[in-house]
Enzyme design. Structure first.
Site, PDB file in Angstrom:
ATOM      1  N   LYS A 189      34.240  47.541  13.530  1.00  0.00           N
ATOM      2  CA  LYS A 189      34.875  46.111  13.035  1.00  0.00           C
ATOM      3  C   LYS A 189      35.959  45.932  13.918  1.00  0.00           C
ATOM      4  O   LYS A 189      36.434  46.559  14.637  1.00  0.00           O
ATOM      5  CB  LYS A 189      35.677  46.675  11.922  1.00  0.00           C
ATOM      6  CG  LYS A 189      34.565  46.807  10.509  1.00  0.00           C
ATOM      7  CD  LYS A 189      35.651  47.165   9.480  1.00  0.00           C
ATOM      8  CE  LYS A 189      34.668  47.387   8.206  1.00  0.00           C
ATOM      9  NZ  LYS A 189      33.956  46.065   7.735  1.00  0.00           N
TER      10      LYS A 189
ATOM     11  N   ARG B 285      26.558  50.616   0.806  1.00  0.00           N
ATOM     12  CA  ARG B 285      25.105  50.625   0.150  1.00  0.00           C
ATOM     13  C   ARG B 285      24.403  51.747   0.444  1.00  0.00           C
ATOM     14  O   ARG B 285      23.603  52.426  -0.310  1.00  0.00           O
ATOM     15  CB  ARG B 285      24.456  49.427   0.379  1.00  0.00           C
ATOM     16  CG  ARG B 285      24.052  48.893   1.632  1.00  0.00           C
ATOM     17  CD  ARG B 285      23.792  47.386   1.947  1.00  0.00           C
ATOM     18  NE  ARG B 285      24.914  46.830   2.053  1.00  0.00           N
ATOM     19  CZ  ARG B 285      24.912  45.363   2.307  1.00  0.00           C
ATOM     20  NH1 ARG B 285      23.736  44.775   2.496  1.00  0.00           N
ATOM     21  NH2 ARG B 285      26.128  44.701   2.361  1.00  0.00           N
TER      22      ARG B 285
HETATM   23  N1  BES Z   1      34.041  47.886   3.489  1.00  0.00           N
HETATM   24  C1  BES Z   1      33.331  46.710   3.708  1.00  0.00           C
HETATM   25  C2  BES Z   1      33.505  45.337   2.925  1.00  0.00           C
HETATM   26  C3  BES Z   1      34.930  44.868   2.851  1.00  0.00           C
HETATM   27  C4  BES Z   1      35.521  44.200   3.429  1.00  0.00           C
HETATM   28  C5  BES Z   1      35.794  45.371   1.769  1.00  0.00           C
HETATM   29  C6  BES Z   1      36.800  43.496   3.659  1.00  0.00           C
HETATM   30  C7  BES Z   1      37.110  44.958   1.640  1.00  0.00           C
HETATM   31  C8  BES Z   1      37.708  44.006   2.535  1.00  0.00           C
HETATM   32  C9  BES Z   1      31.778  46.936   3.866  1.00  0.00           C
HETATM   33  O1  BES Z   1      31.518  48.193   4.143  1.00  0.00           O
HETATM   34  C10 BES Z   1      31.289  46.004   5.029  1.00  0.00           C
HETATM   35  O2  BES Z   1      31.725  46.317   5.973  1.00  0.00           O
HETATM   36  N2  BES Z   1      30.468  45.090   4.468  1.00  0.00           N
HETATM   37  C11 BES Z   1      29.695  44.285   5.556  1.00  0.00           C
HETATM   38  C12 BES Z   1      28.454  44.099   5.194  1.00  0.00           C
HETATM   39  C13 BES Z   1      27.513  43.279   6.009  1.00  0.00           C
HETATM   40  C14 BES Z   1      27.565  44.281   7.590  1.00  0.00           C
HETATM   41  C15 BES Z   1      26.298  43.553   5.900  1.00  0.00           C
HETATM   42  C16 BES Z   1      30.652  43.144   5.365  1.00  0.00           C
HETATM   43  O3  BES Z   1      30.950  42.496   4.442  1.00  0.00           O
HETATM   44  O4  BES Z   1      30.937  42.545   6.491  1.00  0.00           O
HETATM   45 MN    MN Z   2      31.445  48.457   6.266  1.00  0.00          MN
END
Ligand code: BES
Ligand code: MN
Ligand code: ZN
Length: 498
Positions: free
Chosen positions: A279, A353
């Site tokens: 990230k 997931r």
């Molecule tokens: N933990 C994150 C989601 C999240 C983002 C929670 C911001 C709280 C605040 C999750 O693991 C994630 O990174 N999701 C991705 C999924 C995508 C790569 C399909 C997302 O939401 O970008």
């Molecule tokens: Mn994630």
């Protein structure tokens, strides 16, 4: 802070402060506010007439009593419009008034059960809302600050009632409110804790402690157990971390042993860097809160352990970090979940997931039904619903409705999202059974559809709390940081489960 119900006249208590209230637009208040007004020689009605007190929701007016009555200060708290009064309003007003009084240095405070008079709110529910609001609104997370807080603490909050017949109901509400608030604050403590403290191992220790204290079973499945059970998806996320993964299992038995337990599943990513699909660094520290779903589940079990309802509940929290490393999962990898399904890893940042897939398979293996999972699953859900509202997805409308209703009771907004079949196509992989990312559009829905593949026909609801798990600033009974969202919703759901 101790909260207790006492009988008597609020104007006669020699404390730092008392809290009375006013509905918007009311010129001649009744009840306790009238009694205080009279004792102060009509000062409150005068301030209303002059327009200084309007009764708007969360309005705080401080009056120094200058020896005219026993309490040193009086706060007149605005309840807003009478026809708009709800338990959430009461929670919020109690929180704002208490935070205000903490700032001015009050240590002993008395209040009435707001809304239980002319407002027509049930006395027990009002006392519960006042207790929850005060305890949630006064929450602080100071354990890593070595300097003492500038503000003192409200040590005692009294809920005062003149009508002896209402006391028992108020006491029940107060006791229930304390349990709900303490559980919520436990979830907040867990999610506010930095990831170097709140490791998967520590999360398991907290769960074990909660289970020991409230008399239910806790089992921790270790990496070797996960290997034996074929949990390839959960293990694949853990590969990049030096911290051993844990699958936390909590088991509360209060009901008919022949009945299948209700299942709670919570995402326990103690830090989500994104893994190899790393990230951006801005705000990355907030990803210590990616275990908020797991924390909510453990905290709800604490409330259940204390409330002792006649139901069976089993909680599962897969806990691991998601980090990049030479051994880490890579984009393009294919992993196999414990139900045999193969998953193409398009991005290592869709790790929630993956770990939930194996936890949901295990929930099926244990025969849990219905199942509710709680997860900070997608940024897409945060974008869709903002931070005030949880997204609900499910395969059983009756269960979805019950979860939403349990949320209403808790003052937690839950909005149902669509689960149209056709979205499933976006999760199709060319080289495996399913892929873990379907791209940008409808990301919250495709995330939920991915999970649906692992619950199959079990009645199930998925709550995406990516938005409301964290508060940007203090707002009514929320305090900046982890909110403990879903704890009270889950507890209410269990309390009303047949
Ligand atoms: N933990 C994150 C989601 C999240 C983002 C929670 C911001 C709280 C605040 C999750 O693991 C994630 O990174 N999701 C991705 C999924 C995508 C790569 C399909 C997302 O939401 O970008
Ligand atoms: Mn994630
Ligand atoms: Zn995550």
């Amino acid at each position: 802070m101790e909260v207790k119900v006492v009988s008597g006249d609020i104007t006669g208590l020699p404390l730092g402060a008392i809290i009375v209230n006013l509905f918007e637009g009311v010129k001649n208040p009744g009840g306790a506010t009238a009694a205080v007004d009279k004792a102060l020689g009509g000062l409150i009605t005068q301030l209303i007439a002059e327009g200084e007190i309007k009764g708007k929701r969360n309005e705080i007016t401080l009056i120094h009593s200058m020896g005219k009555i026993a309490p040193e200060r009086v706060v007149v708290a605005g309840l807003g419009k009478e026809e708009e009064i709800t338990l959430s309003v009461i929670r919020g007003v109690a929180a704002e008034a208490c935070r205000f009084l903490r700032r001015v240095g009050a240590t002993q405070v008395a209040t009435i059960a707001h809304g239980a008079g002319v407002g027509g709110i049930d006395a027990e529910k009002s006392a519960q809302a006042v207790t929850e609001g005060a305890m949630l609104g006064l929450y602080t997370f100071r354990k890593h600050q070595t300097k003492e807080a500038e503000e003192g603490e409200i040590e005692q909050l009294l809920i005062v009632e003149r009508d002896e017949e209402k006391l028992a109901a108020l006491e029940r509400g107060c006791a229930g409110g304390r349990i709900m608030a303490e559980a919520t604050n436990l979830a907040r403590d867990m999610a506010n804790e930095p990831a170097n403290y709140m490791t998967p191992t520590h999360m398991a220790e907290v769960a074990q402690r909660v289970a020991d204290e409230w008399g239910f079973e806790c089992r921790i499945l270790e990496q070797a157990d996960m290997e034996r059970l074929g949990m390839g998806a959960l293990l694949s996320v853990a590969r990049g971390s030096r911290q051993p993964p844990k699958l936390i299992l909590l088991n509360y038995k209060g009901g008919d042993p022949a009945k299948s337990p209700l299942g709670l599943v919570g995402k326990g990513i103690t830090f989500d860097s994104g893994g190899i699909s790393i990230k951006p660094s801005e705000g990355l520290g907030d990803m210590k809160g990616d275990m908020a779903g797991g924390a909510a589940v453990i905290a709800a079990m604490r409330a259940i352990g204390e409330l002792r309802p006649k139901v069976n509940v089993t909680a599962l929290v897969p806990a691991t970090e998601n980090l990049p490393d030479g051994a880490a999962l890579k984009p393009g990898d294919i992993v196999q979940a414990s139900n045999g399904k193969t998953i193409e890893v398009v991005t290592t940042d869709a790790e929630g997931r993956l770990i939930l897939a194996d936890a949901l398979c295990y929930a099926r293996k244990l025969g849990l039904s219905p199942v509710v999972d709680v997860a900070t699953l997608t940024g897409a859900c945060h974008i869709a619903l903002g931070d005030l509202c949880t997204g609900a997805f499910g395969n059983n409308q009756e269960l979805v409705d019950r979860v939403i209703k349990a949320g209403e009771e808790a003052g937690e907004y839950i909005w149902q999202m669509p689960m149209y079949e056709e979205y499933k196509e976006q999760n199709k992989s060319d080289i495996a059974d399913i892929k873990n990312s379907a791209g940008r559009w409808g990301g919250a829905i495709t995330g939920a559809q991915f999970l649906a593949e692992f619950v199959e026909e079990t009645p199930w609801v998925h709550l995406d709390i990516a938005g409301p798990s964290h508060a940007e600033k203090d707002r009514t009974y929320l305090v900046k940081g982890a909110t403990g969202v879903a704890v009270r919703t889950l507890a209410n759901l269990i309390l009303t489960h047949e």
